[in-house]
Design a protein around this motif. Structure first.
Motif, short mmCIF file in Angstrom:
data_model
loop_
_atom_site.label_atom_id
_atom_site.label_comp_id
_atom_site.label_asym_id
_atom_site.label_seq_id
_atom_site.Cartn_x
_atom_site.Cartn_y
_atom_site.Cartn_z
N TYR A 240 9.58 6.74 15.51
CA TYR A 240 10.52 6.98 14.42
C TYR A 240 11.53 8.03 14.86
CZ TYR A 240 7.45 4.64 10.98
OH TYR A 240 6.70 3.73 10.28
N LEU B 91 -4.67 1.98 -2.13
CA LEU B 91 -4.87 0.66 -1.56
C LEU B 91 -5.11 -0.37 -2.65
CD1 LEU B 91 -7.13 1.59 1.51
CD2 LEU B 91 -4.63 1.53 1.35
N MET C 258 -2.14 -2.69 7.51
CA MET C 258 -1.27 -2.08 6.51
C MET C 258 -1.96 -1.00 5.68
SD MET C 258 0.98 -5.20 5.04
CE MET C 258 -0.45 -5.96 4.24
N ASP C 259 -3.28 -1.05 5.58
CA ASP C 259 -3.98 -0.09 4.74
C ASP C 259 -4.45 1.15 5.48
OD1 ASP C 259 -7.27 -1.70 4.62
OD2 ASP C 259 -5.87 -1.32 6.26
N THR C 260 -4.03 1.29 6.72
CA THR C 260 -4.48 2.41 7.54
C THR C 260 -3.36 3.41 7.73
OG1 THR C 260 -5.90 0.87 8.74
CG2 THR C 260 -5.56 3.03 9.73
N GLU C 261 -3.71 4.69 7.65
CA GLU C 261 -2.71 5.73 7.83
C GLU C 261 -2.23 5.79 9.27
OE1 GLU C 261 -5.93 9.06 7.53
OE2 GLU C 261 -4.13 9.98 8.36
N ALA C 262 -1.03 6.33 9.43
CA ALA C 262 -0.49 6.60 10.76
C ALA C 262 -0.71 8.07 11.07
CB ALA C 262 1.00 6.26 10.80
N TYR D 52 3.92 3.71 16.99
CA TYR D 52 5.24 3.64 16.36
C TYR D 52 6.12 4.76 16.88
CZ TYR D 52 2.34 1.31 12.78
OH TYR D 52 1.44 0.49 12.12
N PHE E 30 0.56 11.22 13.17
CA PHE E 30 1.82 11.62 13.79
C PHE E 30 1.66 12.77 14.77
CE2 PHE E 30 5.35 9.41 11.74
CZ PHE E 30 4.71 8.79 10.70
N TYR F 19 7.79 -0.65 17.15
CA TYR F 19 6.35 -0.73 16.92
C TYR F 19 5.70 -1.50 18.06
CZ TYR F 19 2.19 -3.12 14.91
OH TYR F 19 0.94 -3.65 14.69
N TYR G 16 0.87 -1.16 0.00
CA TYR G 16 0.00 0.00 0.00
C TYR G 16 0.91 1.22 0.00
CZ TYR G 16 -3.48 -3.39 1.51
OH TYR G 16 -4.30 -4.48 1.59
N ALA H 237 5.92 -5.28 19.31
CA ALA H 237 5.80 -6.29 18.27
C ALA H 237 7.05 -6.35 17.40
CB ALA H 237 4.58 -6.01 17.40
N ASP H 238 7.75 -5.23 17.31
CA ASP H 238 8.95 -5.18 16.48
C ASP H 238 9.84 -4.07 16.99
OD1 ASP H 238 10.88 -4.78 14.42
OD2 ASP H 238 9.52 -5.58 12.92
N GLY I 194 -3.18 -0.80 13.28
CA GLY I 194 -1.88 -1.22 12.77
C GLY I 194 -1.98 -1.99 11.48
N PHE J 281 12.39 4.09 11.15
CA PHE J 281 11.67 3.27 12.11
C PHE J 281 12.54 2.85 13.29
CE2 PHE J 281 8.91 0.18 13.87
CZ PHE J 281 9.62 -0.99 14.08
N THR K 15 3.79 0.42 2.78
CA THR K 15 3.63 -0.63 3.78
C THR K 15 3.40 -1.94 3.06
OG1 THR K 15 1.24 -0.24 3.95
CG2 THR K 15 2.64 0.86 5.55
N PHE L 282 1.48 5.57 0.24
CA PHE L 282 0.98 6.77 0.90
C PHE L 282 1.87 7.96 0.54
CE2 PHE L 282 -1.71 4.58 4.09
CZ PHE L 282 -1.21 3.29 4.00
N SER M 163 4.41 -4.59 5.13
CA SER M 163 4.23 -5.24 6.41
C SER M 163 3.46 -4.25 7.27
CB SER M 163 5.59 -5.56 7.04
OG SER M 163 6.27 -4.35 7.35
N TYR N 89 2.60 11.65 2.51
CA TYR N 89 2.38 12.50 3.67
C TYR N 89 3.01 13.86 3.39
CZ TYR N 89 1.12 8.45 6.61
OH TYR N 89 0.51 7.35 7.15
#
Lengths: 111, 115
Positions: free
Chosen positions: B35, A51, B100-104, B33, B106, B48, A32, B55-56, B98, B45, A94, A34, A96, A36
């Motif tokens: 960064y 997407l 993958m298709d969702t924005e973060a 997250y 900040f 997370y 996917y 998780a990471d 979390g 990164f 992304t 993005f 992952s 920003y």
């Protein structure tokens, strides 16, 4: 593994001119994508995302981007920029659960 | 509604000192997250969290860096024996799930300067 390349560190342009900010990615899995934007002294905020479906994606403030799978690109465009578009633009991918960002492109709009 | 809040906005510390950077994510967001952004670079990164667990943490540069999120909301990034090379803007982001298709989303970041 995934990575993002933004070749242009700075793009100067005159107001009302069109602009394209380039983004290429690499990934071993489906991704996917993005874009920003970071205005001075502000946090990153989402411009647009790809997407699935139509490869041309429209975002806020008149920006759009086109996903090109064969060229692994996701270039950002705007037909006519404003002074207020001066900011740092980041492409992210992304594949992952961890977004990977490019180094950013500084868009500088001159009057 | 409130966005992601990071405190302090600026931190100046002496080499060798310990610092803590705080992140308040958007309420209800399970993913968080951290960064790090150096001048002229994109966000790099660090770690997370999904809920309370890391998780990471593969992005943490060395064992001087540690982060916690004990109750699944607020997170603290801790840096021991700071070095001048740790100077950067530390960004926190949260996401509803979390996926993958969702924005973060900040925060504005904490600018850390080690002198």
């Amino acid at each position: 593994a995934q990575s993002v390349t933004q070749l242009d560190s700075q793009v100067p342009v005159f107001e009302e001119a069109p602009v394209e900010l380039r983004c290429n990615y690499s990934s071993s899995v489906s991704v996917y994508l993005f874009w920003y934007v970071q205005y001075p002294n502000q946090g990153l905020q989402l411009l647009l995302k790809y997407l699935s479906g139509s490869t041309l994606v429209k975002g806020i403030n008149g920006f759009e981007a086109e996903f090109n799978k064969s060229q692994t690109s996701f270039h950002l465009r705007k037909p006519s920029v404003h002074i207020s578009d001066t900011a740092e633009y980041f492409c992210a991918v992304t594949g992952s659960y961890i977004p990977t960002f490019g180094r950013g492109t500084s868009l500088i709009v001159h009057p | 509604g409130a966005g992601v809040s990071q405190t302090p906005s600026n931190k100046v510390t002496e080499k060798g000192k310990y610092v803590e950077l705080r992140c308040d994510p958007i309420s209800g967001h399970t993913a968080l997250y951290w960064y790090r952004q150096s001048l002229g670079q994109g966000p790099e990164f660090l770690i997370y969290f999904q809920g309370t667990g890391a998780a990471d943490d593969s992005g943490l540069p060395n064992d001087r860096f540690f982060a916690v999120r004990p109750e699944g909301s607020v997170s603290t990034l801790k840096i021991q024996r700071t070095e001048r090379g740790d100077s950067a803007v530390y960004l926190c982001a949260s996401s509803p799930t979390g996926s993958m298709d969702t924005e973060a989303f900040f925060g504005q970041g904490t600018r850390l300067t080690v002198v």
